[in-house]
Design an enzyme around this catalytic site. Sequence first.
Site, mmCIF file in Angstrom:
data_model
loop_
_atom_site.group_PDB
_atom_site.id
_atom_site.type_symbol
_atom_site.label_atom_id
_atom_site.label_comp_id
_atom_site.label_asym_id
_atom_site.label_seq_id
_atom_site.Cartn_x
_atom_site.Cartn_y
_atom_site.Cartn_z
ATOM 1 N N ASP A 175 32.950 73.232 -35.119
ATOM 2 C CA ASP A 175 32.989 73.328 -33.958
ATOM 3 C C ASP A 175 33.063 71.615 -33.001
ATOM 4 O O ASP A 175 32.924 71.703 -32.491
ATOM 5 C CB ASP A 175 31.988 73.783 -33.085
ATOM 6 C CG ASP A 175 32.992 74.312 -31.185
ATOM 7 O OD1 ASP A 175 34.267 73.665 -30.622
ATOM 8 O OD2 ASP A 175 32.498 74.123 -30.570
ATOM 9 N N MET A 176 34.073 71.493 -34.204
ATOM 10 C CA MET A 176 33.855 70.057 -34.162
ATOM 11 C C MET A 176 34.861 69.120 -33.306
ATOM 12 O O MET A 176 35.482 68.022 -33.949
ATOM 13 C CB MET A 176 33.636 69.728 -35.509
ATOM 14 C CG MET A 176 31.888 69.626 -35.785
ATOM 15 S SD MET A 176 30.889 68.812 -34.954
ATOM 16 C CE MET A 176 29.106 69.407 -35.856
#
Length: 812
Positions: free
Chosen positions: A494-495
């Site tokens: 989830d970057m």
Amino acid sequence: MSTEGAFGKGRLLPSLLGLVILIMGLALLVGGIKLLTLGGSLYYLLAGIGFAITGVLLMMGRSAAFGLYALVLFASTVWALWEVGLDWWQLVPRLALWFALGIVMLLPWFRRPVLRGQVGDAGTRALGAAVIVAGIAALASQFTHPGEIKGELDRETAGTTSAAPAMPDGDWQSYGRTAFGDRYSPLSQITPDNVSKLVPAWTYRTGDIPGPNDPGETTAENTPLKVNGMLYVCTPHSQVIALDPDTGKEIWRFDPKISSGKAANFKGWAHMTCRGVSYHDDAAYAATAPTDAAAPAQSPAAPAAATATAANSCPRRIFLPTADTRLIALNADTGKMCEDFGTNGSIDLSANIGTYAPGGYYSTSPPAVTKDLVVIGGHVTDNVSTDEPSGVIRAFDVHTGRLVWNWDSGNPDDTTPIAEGKTYTRNSPNMWSMFSVDEKLGMLYLPMGNQMPDQWGGNRTEASEKFSAGLVALDIATGHVKWHFQFTHHDLWDMDVGGQPTLMDMKTADGVKPAVLASTKQGSIYVLDRSNGQPIVPINEIPVPQGAVAGDHTSPTQPKSDLNFMPPPLKERDMWGVTPFDQMLCRIDFKSLRYEGPFTPPSLQGSLVYPGNFGVFDWGGISVDPVRQIAFVNPSYMAFRSKLVPAAEVAGGPGRKSETEGVQPNKGAPYGVILEALLSPMGLPCQAPAWGYVAAVDLTNHQTIWKHKNGTVRDSSPVPIPLTMGVPSLGGTFITASGVSFLSATLDQYLRAYDVRNGKQLWEGRLPAGAQTTPMTYTGKDGKQYVLVVAGGHGSLGTKQGDYVIAYKLPD
């Protein structure tokens, strides 16, 4: 054991203390055995044995208890210093309770009954010495500042100026003040010398308070605009309010009366957020002919735009994205809908998107506005399914609302407006944050997310892999890709690139270059030439851990910028707690999880994610001073854990409550996922403080000038400690020409001012609620400089919620 020996007259207190210490020892013994089986520290097992025997000896009235406890306390002090040195906040959980117990044992009410009237013996003298040694270690640690950098900026100018679009010095016309997203104000009335005198000028309450049918993550992340002689505020329920900037008096209010599809019940939504609105003024462009680069932007819509302008009833417009998937144009003077835009002032953004759950698609962030276009992206709820709405970017005529182009990362080469009845590519990577715009170069800059789900990418398409988790530059005229650069390959953590890209002209060894700075969750700040996407600051591919679950894969390397705030990998000794017991439990958690450093792949075992998915930098971005050539930043450090859950088990697990609670279903993928912060039983982060800093970077050499802990746990801990520990912040900063910078986003309820030269905190103002937002500054009609902040709290972070808009100024 005789009654006289254990609980006889006068020996009740030491016997009860012995029982307490015995229980502590047994708890340490059990936890220590578990930790040792996981390959962790031997200390807790040995300490547990020592405490248990000490407790028994005290209960028996044996003076040997004092000598044994002295040995345990002295050994604990040596062990603590070996692990963490003179770090006060690291020593606290290791020694504070043991130190306090040592003092209690030396008090006459506990000591004399055991010694039977003796003044003292070798054991008590040894315990006294051990207490003194522990106290000296604690005292010495007060003079150290681990993790901090002390420095001083040695210049007031680097010989450069701001290249951002011009506006009156006292205005704040875009989310990041300018379309460059620099959050730099040329105002200088408030200075390092007088900022301590700031007082509240006025307070306004919007009346938009989270209700029982709202989602947990109802947030007031709004940064108001100051333009057209007014302040424009938006609320979580998509209301827009125009205020007098000098008094806070309401001028007009617009309520779109958002609908969830089920009356006013929004509980199933992931968010309820409005970060801001956008402003367009025909007059601002009237005297300026477009550049050659920007000229094509007018070509598809020029005839319609010219006609609309000629009879325009809304020469000044506020663009509002609503939580029920509309884009509304308002007359900035009156708050009335601009009837010539879309259908009676509104565009339905659900068109051509396909099906989605209520709240599963809408724009949480303000659109970009150019001479002739209003351009908007959208939020897609994380980790619900693999069949989510498209992440399409759409550009509409700023006057008529006509669709001019659309860029769908799942079909990136065809930007011709989609045909009626067609649907954009499902589940293509989206852009939920803020655009930046360079109209002279004719480019829009998009910080990109990724294709759902976040923690499993086995079925991701080639197009989604190409454009996700990076920066994409689009041609304003056509929506075609000019260049792109990816910051996380095959993102499983989830970057998303959450922060608004910051544009500036940067001084380098090769001269001044047009730069774009992208702050990221992993801690790198990527600096690229915004004209072509080539790195200005070196970016290196570094090896990362391998071993994804069956059906997925990992990238062998990940890009890391030479300008970064990435933390060092965590170790067991970095686990923290208020007491030795919750610290021990955090150590057990740490050793139970898979962790091989940054980018450890998600796993069925459970993986530690650090930096976590709130990121070192998130949507707050960074601010820059283009004159001094520095960046002012607020990095945060919080570890998360993720655990993949086979799809067959998802239905039987704790259902999804929010994006960080329960099992995220990932319908259509072979795994759901459990995501949560790595917290101790006390609700504090398991890794040691500091968890949040403020810092300044010299952009001419990419070096950190200074870095200081920032914020307290006063408002987020069962023990409201007002000392500066350094806490996470969610929101952004701004910086002024006078050298004062401001931040309000910490978990404690303060707006703070800092000296950009050395990071010294100059002032703080107590707020009535959390302010997880970005403050701003402007000049009022009275000629005074104001600093304004929205304090409404953040549901997911648990900060106090409210509906406050507060302005500060210097006293008359």
